[in-house]
Design a protein around this motif. Structure first.
Motif, PDB file in Angstrom:
ATOM      1  N   GLU A  29       0.850  -1.212   0.000  1.00 44.80           N
ATOM      2  CA  GLU A  29       0.000   0.000   0.000  1.00 44.80           C
ATOM      3  C   GLU A  29       0.871   1.242   0.000  1.00 44.80           C
ATOM      4  O   GLU A  29       0.556   2.242  -0.650  1.00 44.80           O
ATOM      5  CB  GLU A  29      -0.919   0.005   1.217  1.00 44.80           C
ATOM      6  CG  GLU A  29      -2.149  -0.849   1.031  1.00 44.80           C
ATOM      7  CD  GLU A  29      -2.996  -0.908   2.293  1.00 44.80           C
ATOM      8  OE1 GLU A  29      -2.893  -0.003   3.146  1.00 44.80           O
ATOM      9  OE2 GLU A  29      -3.754  -1.898   2.410  1.00 44.80           O
ATOM     10  N   PHE A  30       1.964   1.193   0.729  1.00 45.23           N
ATOM     11  CA  PHE A  30       2.895   2.336   0.773  1.00 45.23           C
ATOM     12  C   PHE A  30       3.442   2.623  -0.627  1.00 45.23           C
ATOM     13  O   PHE A  30       3.481   3.773  -1.070  1.00 45.23           O
ATOM     14  CB  PHE A  30       4.045   2.039   1.742  1.00 45.23           C
ATOM     15  CG  PHE A  30       5.146   3.070   1.715  1.00 45.23           C
ATOM     16  CD1 PHE A  30       5.024   4.258   2.427  1.00 45.23           C
ATOM     17  CD2 PHE A  30       6.298   2.869   0.949  1.00 45.23           C
ATOM     18  CE1 PHE A  30       6.034   5.228   2.384  1.00 45.23           C
ATOM     19  CE2 PHE A  30       7.304   3.824   0.898  1.00 45.23           C
ATOM     20  CZ  PHE A  30       7.171   4.999   1.619  1.00 45.23           C
ATOM     21  N   ILE A  31       3.819   1.567  -1.357  1.00 48.03           N
ATOM     22  CA  ILE A  31       4.367   1.762  -2.711  1.00 48.03           C
ATOM     23  C   ILE A  31       3.312   2.402  -3.611  1.00 48.03           C
ATOM     24  O   ILE A  31       3.609   3.358  -4.344  1.00 48.03           O
ATOM     25  CB  ILE A  31       4.827   0.412  -3.323  1.00 48.03           C
ATOM     26  CG1 ILE A  31       6.006  -0.173  -2.547  1.00 48.03           C
ATOM     27  CG2 ILE A  31       5.210   0.593  -4.798  1.00 48.03           C
ATOM     28  CD1 ILE A  31       6.393  -1.593  -2.963  1.00 48.03           C
ATOM     29  N   GLY A  32       2.085   1.881  -3.542  1.00 46.79           N
ATOM     30  CA  GLY A  32       1.011   2.431  -4.386  1.00 46.79           C
ATOM     31  C   GLY A  32       1.420   2.425  -5.838  1.00 46.79           C
ATOM     32  O   GLY A  32       1.836   1.392  -6.368  1.00 46.79           O
ATOM     33  N   ASP A  33       1.349   3.584  -6.509  1.00 45.01           N
ATOM     34  CA  ASP A  33       1.713   3.697  -7.926  1.00 45.01           C
ATOM     35  C   ASP A  33       3.080   4.355  -8.108  1.00 45.01           C
ATOM     36  O   ASP A  33       3.381   4.869  -9.188  1.00 45.01           O
ATOM     37  CB  ASP A  33       0.669   4.553  -8.678  1.00 45.01           C
ATOM     38  CG  ASP A  33      -0.686   3.874  -8.680  1.00 45.01           C
ATOM     39  OD1 ASP A  33      -0.711   2.630  -8.749  1.00 45.01           O
ATOM     40  OD2 ASP A  33      -1.695   4.588  -8.603  1.00 45.01           O
ATOM     41  N   SER A  34       3.881   4.385  -7.057  1.00 42.36           N
ATOM     42  CA  SER A  34       5.169   5.095  -7.123  1.00 42.36           C
ATOM     43  C   SER A  34       6.331   4.128  -7.317  1.00 42.36           C
ATOM     44  O   SER A  34       6.199   2.932  -7.085  1.00 42.36           O
ATOM     45  CB  SER A  34       5.431   5.835  -5.808  1.00 42.36           C
ATOM     46  OG  SER A  34       4.444   6.788  -5.571  1.00 42.36           O
ATOM     47  N   TRP A  35       7.464   4.674  -7.713  1.00 42.26           N
ATOM     48  CA  TRP A  35       8.721   3.960  -7.547  1.00 42.26           C
ATOM     49  C   TRP A  35       9.090   4.082  -6.067  1.00 42.26           C
ATOM     50  O   TRP A  35       8.714   5.063  -5.400  1.00 42.26           O
ATOM     51  CB  TRP A  35       9.826   4.603  -8.382  1.00 42.26           C
ATOM     52  CG  TRP A  35       9.762   4.306  -9.834  1.00 42.26           C
ATOM     53  CD1 TRP A  35       8.894   4.845 -10.741  1.00 42.26           C
ATOM     54  CD2 TRP A  35      10.597   3.397 -10.555  1.00 42.26           C
ATOM     55  NE1 TRP A  35       9.144   4.324 -11.981  1.00 42.26           N
ATOM     56  CE2 TRP A  35      10.183   3.433 -11.895  1.00 42.26           C
ATOM     57  CE3 TRP A  35      11.662   2.559 -10.194  1.00 42.26           C
ATOM     58  CZ2 TRP A  35      10.794   2.665 -12.886  1.00 42.26           C
ATOM     59  CZ3 TRP A  35      12.269   1.796 -11.171  1.00 42.26           C
ATOM     60  CH2 TRP A  35      11.837   1.847 -12.495  1.00 42.26           C
ATOM     61  N   THR A  36       9.830   3.102  -5.551  1.00 41.60           N
ATOM     62  CA  THR A  36      10.209   3.129  -4.128  1.00 41.60           C
ATOM     63  C   THR A  36      11.657   2.673  -3.971  1.00 41.60           C
ATOM     64  O   THR A  36      12.081   1.716  -4.605  1.00 41.60           O
ATOM     65  CB  THR A  36       9.271   2.198  -3.311  1.00 41.60           C
ATOM     66  OG1 THR A  36       7.936   2.690  -3.438  1.00 41.60           O
ATOM     67  CG2 THR A  36       9.649   2.153  -1.846  1.00 41.60           C
ATOM     68  N   ILE A  37      12.378   3.390  -3.121  1.00 46.85           N
ATOM     69  CA  ILE A  37      13.731   2.963  -2.731  1.00 46.85           C
ATOM     70  C   ILE A  37      13.648   2.508  -1.284  1.00 46.85           C
ATOM     71  O   ILE A  37      13.349   3.305  -0.389  1.00 46.85           O
ATOM     72  CB  ILE A  37      14.743   4.133  -2.799  1.00 46.85           C
ATOM     73  CG1 ILE A  37      14.782   4.781  -4.190  1.00 46.85           C
ATOM     74  CG2 ILE A  37      16.129   3.675  -2.359  1.00 46.85           C
ATOM     75  CD1 ILE A  37      15.540   4.035  -5.222  1.00 46.85           C
ATOM     76  N   LEU A  38      13.886   1.214  -1.065  1.00 44.39           N
ATOM     77  CA  LEU A  38      13.939   0.643   0.294  1.00 44.39           C
ATOM     78  C   LEU A  38      15.413   0.430   0.624  1.00 44.39           C
ATOM     79  O   LEU A  38      16.108  -0.308  -0.085  1.00 44.39           O
ATOM     80  CB  LEU A  38      13.185  -0.696   0.315  1.00 44.39           C
ATOM     81  CG  LEU A  38      13.365  -1.585   1.556  1.00 44.39           C
ATOM     82  CD1 LEU A  38      12.817  -0.914   2.815  1.00 44.39           C
ATOM     83  CD2 LEU A  38      12.676  -2.943   1.345  1.00 44.39           C
ATOM     84  N   PHE A  39      15.896   1.115   1.659  1.00 44.27           N
ATOM     85  CA  PHE A  39      17.329   0.976   1.977  1.00 44.27           C
ATOM     86  C   PHE A  39      17.526   0.701   3.463  1.00 44.27           C
ATOM     87  O   PHE A  39      16.836   1.262   4.301  1.00 44.27           O
ATOM     88  CB  PHE A  39      18.129   2.208   1.514  1.00 44.27           C
ATOM     89  CG  PHE A  39      17.674   3.515   2.107  1.00 44.27           C
ATOM     90  CD1 PHE A  39      16.547   4.157   1.634  1.00 44.27           C
ATOM     91  CD2 PHE A  39      18.402   4.101   3.124  1.00 44.27           C
ATOM     92  CE1 PHE A  39      16.125   5.378   2.185  1.00 44.27           C
ATOM     93  CE2 PHE A  39      18.004   5.322   3.668  1.00 44.27           C
ATOM     94  CZ  PHE A  39      16.853   5.947   3.190  1.00 44.27           C
ATOM     95  N   SER A  40      18.469  -0.185   3.749  1.00 46.08           N
ATOM     96  CA  SER A  40      18.678  -0.617   5.134  1.00 46.08           C
ATOM     97  C   SER A  40      19.993  -0.083   5.692  1.00 46.08           C
ATOM     98  O   SER A  40      20.921   0.241   4.943  1.00 46.08           O
ATOM     99  CB  SER A  40      18.694  -2.146   5.207  1.00 46.08           C
ATOM    100  OG  SER A  40      19.715  -2.668   4.391  1.00 46.08           O
ATOM    101  N   HIS A  41      20.003  -0.003   7.024  1.00 45.16           N
ATOM    102  CA  HIS A  41      21.195   0.428   7.771  1.00 45.16           C
ATOM    103  C   HIS A  41      21.507  -0.612   8.829  1.00 45.16           C
ATOM    104  O   HIS A  41      20.599  -1.240   9.351  1.00 45.16           O
ATOM    105  CB  HIS A  41      20.915   1.755   8.487  1.00 45.16           C
ATOM    106  CG  HIS A  41      20.628   2.877   7.567  1.00 45.16           C
ATOM    107  ND1 HIS A  41      21.621   3.617   6.980  1.00 45.16           N
ATOM    108  CD2 HIS A  41      19.468   3.365   7.109  1.00 45.16           C
ATOM    109  CE1 HIS A  41      21.083   4.526   6.201  1.00 45.16           C
ATOM    110  NE2 HIS A  41      19.773   4.395   6.259  1.00 45.16           N
ATOM    111  N   PRO A  42      22.778  -0.746   9.203  1.00 45.96           N
ATOM    112  CA  PRO A  42      23.108  -1.711  10.254  1.00 45.96           C
ATOM    113  C   PRO A  42      22.565  -1.330  11.631  1.00 45.96           C
ATOM    114  O   PRO A  42      22.108  -2.184  12.369  1.00 45.96           O
ATOM    115  CB  PRO A  42      24.634  -1.730  10.270  1.00 45.96           C
ATOM    116  CG  PRO A  42      25.062  -1.186   8.952  1.00 45.96           C
ATOM    117  CD  PRO A  42      23.991  -0.220   8.545  1.00 45.96           C
TER     118      PRO A  42
END
Ligand code: BEZ
Length: 222
Positions: A29-42
């Motif tokens: 639902e968060f992504i919806g119709d958008s591009w999304t960058i999911l990035f992680s940190h330690p």
């Protein structure tokens, strides 16, 4: 031995529900119709991560302009993230307004295979393995289009993340690919699937360097 999902380019981004600094989310639902960058940190309150989040916060308008949502993840609680966001603003001048996922139990990190297998010392106070610096580029169809993975020691390059988005979006629109070190405005490569006849129509004046390497400008791109 634990098994981990194999996410490849073209895989569907796994859905999940999670607590974040901006409230509970369903990822799809968060992504919806958008591009999304999911990035992680330690880890929260660590030096490299602090510089990275500050940089992404300052660049958020550039991502928004491209129809891209940012969402971070760190293997700590949301309460901890809130405290850290204050430090990030103080140290870098970057105000993080995009969500940061609280993933202290590594539920999302496991689903996205963000766990550190290389550095056995990269663990939290309970001995749980930390996340690495992953970046997932997810398109509006929820397909993973690019995956980057960096060790805890090495901060990412925010300009490269923007450059990859520009390349992917341009390629989706124009049947082109982008060469080494390409930046917006540079000439691009006519995709191999485009015949010379089609190229003449879509890219008038394109140059045949070799039959397999055909270059063109895209004058309408700023
Ligand atoms: C850092 O962001 O500086 C960092 C995070 C985890 C382990 C080591 C360094």
């Amino acid at each position: 031995m634990a098994t981990f999902p194999t996410l490849r380019l073209g895989s569907k981004a796994p859905n999940f529900q999670a607590e974040t600094t901006t409230g509970k989310i369903d990822f799809h639902e968060f992504i919806g119709d958008s591009w999304t960058i999911l990035f992680s940190h330690p880890d929260d309150f660590t030096p490299v991560c602090t510089t990275e989040l500050g940089a992404f916060a300052k660049l958020e308008p550039d991502f928004t302009k491209r129809g891209v949502k940012l969402i971070g993840l760190s293997a700590n609680s949301v309460e901890s993230h809130h405290g850290w966001v204050g430090d990030i603003a103080e140290v870098t001048g970057g105000h993080v307004s995009f969500p940061i996922i609280g993933d202290k139990d590594r539920q999302v990190a496991l689903a996205y295979d963000m766990i550190d297998h290389q550095d056995a010392t990269n663990v939290d106070s309970k001995g749980m393995a930390m996340t690495i610096r992953s970046v997932f580029f997810i398109d509006p169809k929820k397909t993973i289009r690019t995956i980057l993975a960096y060790p805890a020691s090495t901060g990412r390059n925010a300009s490269e993340v923007l450059r990859i988005i520009d390349s992917l979006q341009l390629g989706d629109k124009h049947r082109i690919t982008t060469p080494i070190d390409w930046v917006p405005g540079d000439d691009v490569i006519v995709a191999p699937s485009v015949t010379d006849e089609e190229a003449e129509k879509h890219f008038p004046g394109f140059r045949i360097v070799k039959p397999y390497l055909r270059m063109t400008s895209l004058p309408e791109v700023d």
